[in-house]
Motif scaffolding. Structure first.
Motif, PDB file in Angstrom:
ATOM      1  N   ALA A  12      91.750  26.542  27.025  1.00  0.00           N
ATOM      2  CA  ALA A  12      93.027  27.157  27.390  1.00  0.00           C
ATOM      3  C   ALA A  12      94.073  26.967  26.298  1.00  0.00           C
ATOM      4  CB  ALA A  12      93.539  26.589  28.704  1.00  0.00           C
ATOM      5  N   ARG A  13      93.944  25.903  25.546  1.00  0.00           N
ATOM      6  CA  ARG A  13      94.876  25.637  24.459  1.00  0.00           C
ATOM      7  C   ARG A  13      94.378  26.172  23.127  1.00  0.00           C
ATOM      8  NH1 ARG A  13      95.937  23.110  28.557  1.00  0.00           N
ATOM      9  NH2 ARG A  13      97.801  21.976  29.062  1.00  0.00           N
ATOM     10  N   GLY A  14      93.248  26.840  23.169  1.00  0.00           N
ATOM     11  CA  GLY A  14      92.726  27.474  21.960  1.00  0.00           C
ATOM     12  C   GLY A  14      92.190  26.508  20.926  1.00  0.00           C
ATOM     13  N   LEU A  15      91.735  25.342  21.373  1.00  0.00           N
ATOM     14  CA  LEU A  15      91.209  24.341  20.444  1.00  0.00           C
ATOM     15  C   LEU A  15      89.691  24.376  20.427  1.00  0.00           C
ATOM     16  CD1 LEU A  15      93.395  21.235  21.410  1.00  0.00           C
ATOM     17  CD2 LEU A  15      93.616  22.659  19.374  1.00  0.00           C
ATOM     18  N   THR A  16      89.127  24.194  19.244  1.00  0.00           N
ATOM     19  CA  THR A  16      87.688  24.009  19.158  1.00  0.00           C
ATOM     20  C   THR A  16      87.382  22.560  19.486  1.00  0.00           C
ATOM     21  OG1 THR A  16      87.689  23.344  16.841  1.00  0.00           O
ATOM     22  CG2 THR A  16      87.514  25.730  17.308  1.00  0.00           C
ATOM     23  N   MET A  17      86.129  22.279  19.718  1.00  0.00           N
ATOM     24  CA  MET A  17      85.729  20.912  20.003  1.00  0.00           C
ATOM     25  C   MET A  17      86.043  20.014  18.797  1.00  0.00           C
ATOM     26  SD  MET A  17      82.138  19.596  21.605  1.00  0.00           S
ATOM     27  CE  MET A  17      82.106  20.922  22.780  1.00  0.00           C
ATOM     28  N   SER A  18      85.805  20.536  17.607  1.00  0.00           N
ATOM     29  CA  SER A  18      86.087  19.764  16.385  1.00  0.00           C
ATOM     30  C   SER A  18      87.572  19.449  16.255  1.00  0.00           C
ATOM     31  CB  SER A  18      85.619  20.519  15.147  1.00  0.00           C
ATOM     32  OG  SER A  18      84.225  20.654  15.141  1.00  0.00           O
ATOM     33  N   GLU A  19      88.416  20.439  16.541  1.00  0.00           N
ATOM     34  CA  GLU A  19      89.863  20.228  16.446  1.00  0.00           C
ATOM     35  C   GLU A  19      90.328  19.165  17.430  1.00  0.00           C
ATOM     36  OE1 GLU A  19      91.526  24.602  15.062  1.00  0.00           O
ATOM     37  OE2 GLU A  19      90.955  24.308  17.159  1.00  0.00           O
ATOM     38  N   GLN A  82      97.651  28.800  32.055  1.00  0.00           N
ATOM     39  CA  GLN A  82      97.363  27.849  30.974  1.00  0.00           C
ATOM     40  C   GLN A  82      97.164  28.583  29.653  1.00  0.00           C
ATOM     41  OE1 GLN A  82      94.040  25.510  32.282  1.00  0.00           O
ATOM     42  NE2 GLN A  82      95.194  24.517  33.898  1.00  0.00           N
ATOM     43  N   LYS A  83      96.448  29.685  29.687  1.00  0.00           N
ATOM     44  CA  LYS A  83      96.226  30.463  28.461  1.00  0.00           C
ATOM     45  C   LYS A  83      97.537  31.044  27.943  1.00  0.00           C
ATOM     46  CE  LYS A  83      91.408  31.617  29.277  1.00  0.00           C
ATOM     47  NZ  LYS A  83      90.438  32.674  29.571  1.00  0.00           N
ATOM     48  N   LEU A  84      98.364  31.534  28.859  1.00  0.00           N
ATOM     49  CA  LEU A  84      99.651  32.094  28.476  1.00  0.00           C
ATOM     50  C   LEU A  84     100.548  31.028  27.835  1.00  0.00           C
ATOM     51  CD1 LEU A  84     101.465  34.587  28.509  1.00  0.00           C
ATOM     52  CD2 LEU A  84     102.205  33.925  30.789  1.00  0.00           C
ATOM     53  N   ILE A  85     100.565  29.864  28.427  1.00  0.00           N
ATOM     54  CA  ILE A  85     101.360  28.762  27.882  1.00  0.00           C
ATOM     55  C   ILE A  85     100.831  28.351  26.509  1.00  0.00           C
ATOM     56  CG2 ILE A  85     101.948  26.315  28.191  1.00  0.00           C
ATOM     57  CD1 ILE A  85     102.035  26.992  31.259  1.00  0.00           C
ATOM     58  N   ALA A  86      99.506  28.268  26.383  1.00  0.00           N
ATOM     59  CA  ALA A  86      98.914  27.912  25.090  1.00  0.00           C
ATOM     60  C   ALA A  86      99.287  28.943  24.033  1.00  0.00           C
ATOM     61  CB  ALA A  86      97.400  27.798  25.218  1.00  0.00           C
ATOM     62  N   GLU A  87      99.257  30.220  24.393  1.00  0.00           N
ATOM     63  CA  GLU A  87      99.625  31.280  23.458  1.00  0.00           C
ATOM     64  C   GLU A  87     101.086  31.164  23.036  1.00  0.00           C
ATOM     65  OE1 GLU A  87      99.831  36.154  23.340  1.00  0.00           O
ATOM     66  OE2 GLU A  87      98.487  35.181  24.781  1.00  0.00           O
ATOM     67  N   ALA A  88     101.947  30.867  23.998  1.00  0.00           N
ATOM     68  CA  ALA A  88     103.371  30.701  23.680  1.00  0.00           C
ATOM     69  C   ALA A  88     103.575  29.524  22.728  1.00  0.00           C
ATOM     70  CB  ALA A  88     104.173  30.496  24.966  1.00  0.00           C
ATOM     71  N   MET A  89     102.879  28.427  22.994  1.00  0.00           N
ATOM     72  CA  MET A  89     103.000  27.249  22.132  1.00  0.00           C
ATOM     73  C   MET A  89     102.502  27.553  20.718  1.00  0.00           C
ATOM     74  SD  MET A  89     101.760  24.374  24.883  1.00  0.00           S
ATOM     75  CE  MET A  89     101.417  23.150  23.654  1.00  0.00           C
TER      76      MET A  89
END
Length: 112
Positions: A12-19, A82-89
């Protein structure tokens, strides 16, 4: 399980596992084992590190909120938010700017 919740918040925050692993200072292999439910009892230190990076309360990772929701639509809405908030961030919107927008929107609705 906790692994599914970690994966949900991470994606939801657009992070990869590595990140996520790098930012939290944990081993990617261990994070992978958690997400795949191969390891089901992570330490509280691990959970705190992950929660801090994901910017969620530890309880969000420990509790299965979806089990307490009475409909799948509610769970889907939460993920959408959650996705919308992650995109805004990611686009650089600060908490203060978002709060200002909400206040403006409330004011605008009262004007109608």
């Amino acid at each position: 399980m906790i692994g599914a919740r970690v994966r949900q918040f991470r994606t939801a925050r657009g992070l990869t596992m590595s990140e996520l692993a790098d930012r939290a200072g944990v081993a990617k292999s261990y994070l992978s084992a958690i997400e795949r439910d191969l390891q089901t009892n992570p330490s509280i230190q691990f959970i705190e590190k992950i929660a801090n990076v994901l910017d969620v309360d530890i309880n969000a990772l420990l509790k299965d909120e979806a089990a307490t929701n009475s409909s799948d639509e509610t769970a889907a809405l939460d993920e959408e938010w959650q996705k919308l908030i992650a995109e805004a961030m990611e686009s650089g919107v600060s908490k203060e700017e978002f709060k200002d927008f909400l206040e403006y929107n409330k004011w605008k609705l009262k004007q109608k």
